[in-house]
Motif scaffolding. Structure first.
Motif, short mmCIF file in Angstrom:
data_model
loop_
_atom_site.label_atom_id
_atom_site.label_comp_id
_atom_site.label_asym_id
_atom_site.label_seq_id
_atom_site.Cartn_x
_atom_site.Cartn_y
_atom_site.Cartn_z
N LEU A 1 0.83 -1.21 0.00
CA LEU A 1 0.00 0.00 0.00
C LEU A 1 0.86 1.25 0.00
O LEU A 1 0.58 2.23 -0.68
N THR B 1 2.28 1.72 -3.38
CA THR B 1 1.24 2.25 -4.26
C THR B 1 1.17 3.76 -4.14
O THR B 1 1.12 4.48 -5.14
N ALA B 2 1.19 4.25 -2.90
CA ALA B 2 1.13 5.69 -2.66
C ALA B 2 2.32 6.39 -3.28
O ALA B 2 2.19 7.40 -3.98
N LYS C 1 4.18 5.34 -5.69
CA LYS C 1 4.13 5.25 -7.15
C LYS C 1 3.27 6.36 -7.74
O LYS C 1 3.64 6.96 -8.76
#
Lengths: 264, 264
Positions: B109, B112-113, B115
């Protein structure tokens, strides 16, 4: 002057750490399909999707259930192991300590791959039984529980156990009413550590999980490969929720610890 | 006598567990690494690893990525831990928590942030694979570097620093000849905490669109191809690297306890 420089540095690092998480949190409340993309309104759709989408709900539930069950097993196994090893002869203690250290220093990917070969390739246990996955997570977490209990055992007053026996307690009673209550802080922090390790794991899970089961880690990695926008933005909501839960748990544990400290 | 025997017995389940799920898988890896698909003894996996330019290139890329990541983490984490440990703030523990809190958020997670932010800043993130991988891994592993550095800097005896400056050392001399040498155990354990995962965590690379292989990706690809023998060989190579790193680390921590003994 020096102090200002120090504060600047710390702020800079905190920005590096928190900007991605916070920006994602802000965009999770919008209808944008990418961060920095067009925003036409504020909405809770991502959060609703998180609970409405059966796949997402099942994946979150599965991750949490796996973490709780495996951590509980690890905690029981490692607590008894630590107590037993602590009172064993030097050789046995050294051997158990050494074996316990292996998964701690080993790379998760090697642990996962080796458990996969033994259980799935050689023993032919089906992945769908969840046995390899469960075993993998217990291997990952139990050694850390063991390590967080050891210092508490060293601090423990040994004569209390003997006293309980002298006063007529059976060894089982003495264990549950005298020894284990003294180890509770170690057991609790070991359990928490086990839960966080299990929740964070990707590698052991990938190599041992049933193909239809996903944890947050494996799901997110698969989702970033695809291009389903709905799922992608729902994961922003998940990230924000996890962030808030972590903050709440950390604050809660510290308040508890402070209270306990005051009582003493 | 019977009572003591009872307590020791508690470690039997854990000992059996360790033998079966920790030691046995390692022997299985060793067996698979030196046999072929038919179970005959073979050195072809070994030869394959050390003569194939692809695998050697991967080893080299892994090392460079891991070393760069470790150094970047150290350069960022050392001043941070130093300021935190040396500050006379009342609530420095709370401040430390802010820096290590991301550790408890699922790493997929967090990546993801990151990215999303990198895509916003760079546009096409696949244009800077090495840079982004270093940023991603630094983002992921930084708390593991800050924590041991903070611990070793916090327990540093302040009177030694005072003595050094009383004896005429200027600030730089005091830092280079007292603080830095005494924090070496923290540096070493922080470095191992970052070095090993950054050789194996290929998910960070995958998620940031870096298609170059690291050691972990090799295991991943052999796993997907059901090639247990070559996969085991890679695991074995990693185990040897981990073993060497652990030996070096232990040497330093022994020195540390001796040094502390000398101070006392």
């Amino acid at each position: 002057m020096k102090k200002a420089a120090h504060i600047c540095w710390l702020t800079l690092i905190l920005l590096f750490i928190y900007i991605p998480i916070l920006v994602l949190a802000v965009f999770s409340f919008t209808d944008a399909s990418m961060v920095g993309g067009a925003v036409s309104g504020i909405t809770f759709d991502n959060y609703i999707e998180l609970f409405r989408n059966e796949e997402l709900r099942g994946m979150i539930f599965g991750t949490v259930a796996l973490a709780l069950v495996c951590s509980a097993i690890s905690t029981v196994l490692a607590t008894l192991g630590a107590i037993g090893a602590y009172y064993s002869k030097r050789t046995a203690k050294t051997l158990i300590n050494a074996a316990n250290q292996i998964p701690v220093v080993n790379a998760d990917i090697v642990t996962g791959f080796s458990v996969c070969i033994l259980l799935i390739v050689i023993m032919r246990i089906s992945k769908d039984t969840f046995i390899p996955l469960g075993a993998g997570h217990v291997v990952l977490t139990a050694p850390f529980v063991y390590l967080s209990i050891l210092p508490k055992l060293k601090q423990m007053d040994n004569s209390l156990y003997e006293a309980a026996l002298d006063l007529g307690a059976t060894p089982v009673q003495a264990l549950f009413k005298v020894v284990i209550p003294q180890l509770i802080p170690g057991i609790a922090s070991g359990f928490m550590l086990a839960v966080t390790l299990s929740l964070d794991d990707y590698f052991i899970t990938t190599y041992t999980k049933p193909s239809t089961f996903d944890t947050i880690s494996t799901y997110v990695v698969n989702a970033t490969r695809g291009s389903q926008t709905e799922v992608k933005t729902a994961l922003w909501a998940l990230s924000t929720l996890v962030f808030l839960i972590v903050i709440a748990v950390v604050i809660g544990m510290n308040v508890l610890a402070a209270k306990r400290g005051k009582k003493k | 006598m019977k009572l003591r025997f009872n307590r020791k017995q508690l470690c039997i389940p854990y000992a059996v567990f360790l033998v079966f799920f920790v030691l046995a898988p390692l022997f299985v890896i060793l067996y698979y690494a030196f046999t072929d698909g038919q179970g005959k003894i073979s050195f072809s996996n070994f030869a394959n690893f050390f003569t194939n330019t692809n695998t050697l290139g991967t080893l080299l890329y892994s090392f460079s990525l891991a070393i760069v990541t470790t150094l970047v983490c150290l350069v960022i984490a050392y001043p941070t831990a130093y300021i935190l440990a040396r500050s006379n703030l009342k609530k420095k523990y709370v401040l430390l928590l802010l820096f290590i809190l991301p550790m408890w958020i699922n790493f997929t997670l967090r990546i993801t942030a990151l990215k999303e932010i990198l895509s916003l800043l760079e546009g096409n993130i696949s244009a800077y694979p090495f840079l982004n991988s270093v940023i991603g891994m630094t983002y992921d592993f930084m708390p593991f570097m800050i924590l041991p550095l903070y611990t070793s800097l916090l327990k540093l005896d302040k009177s030694l620093l005072e003595a050094a400056s009383d004896l005429g050392g200027n600030k730089l001399t005091v830092f280079l000849r007292v603080t830095l040498p005494l924090s070496v155990p923290g540096i070493i354990s922080g470095m191992t905490m970052v070095l090993l995962p950054s050789m194996t965590n290929y998910v960070v690379l995958d998620m940031l669109y870096n298609s170059t292989y690291i050691m972990g990706s090799l295991i991943g690809s052999y796993f997907s191809a059901y090639d247990w023998n070559n996969g085991s060989m890679i695991s074995l190579v990693l185990l040897v690297i981990i073993f060497i790193v652990t030996l070096v680390t232990n040497r330093f921590s022994d020195k540390d306890s001796n040094a502390r003994g000398a101070v006392l």
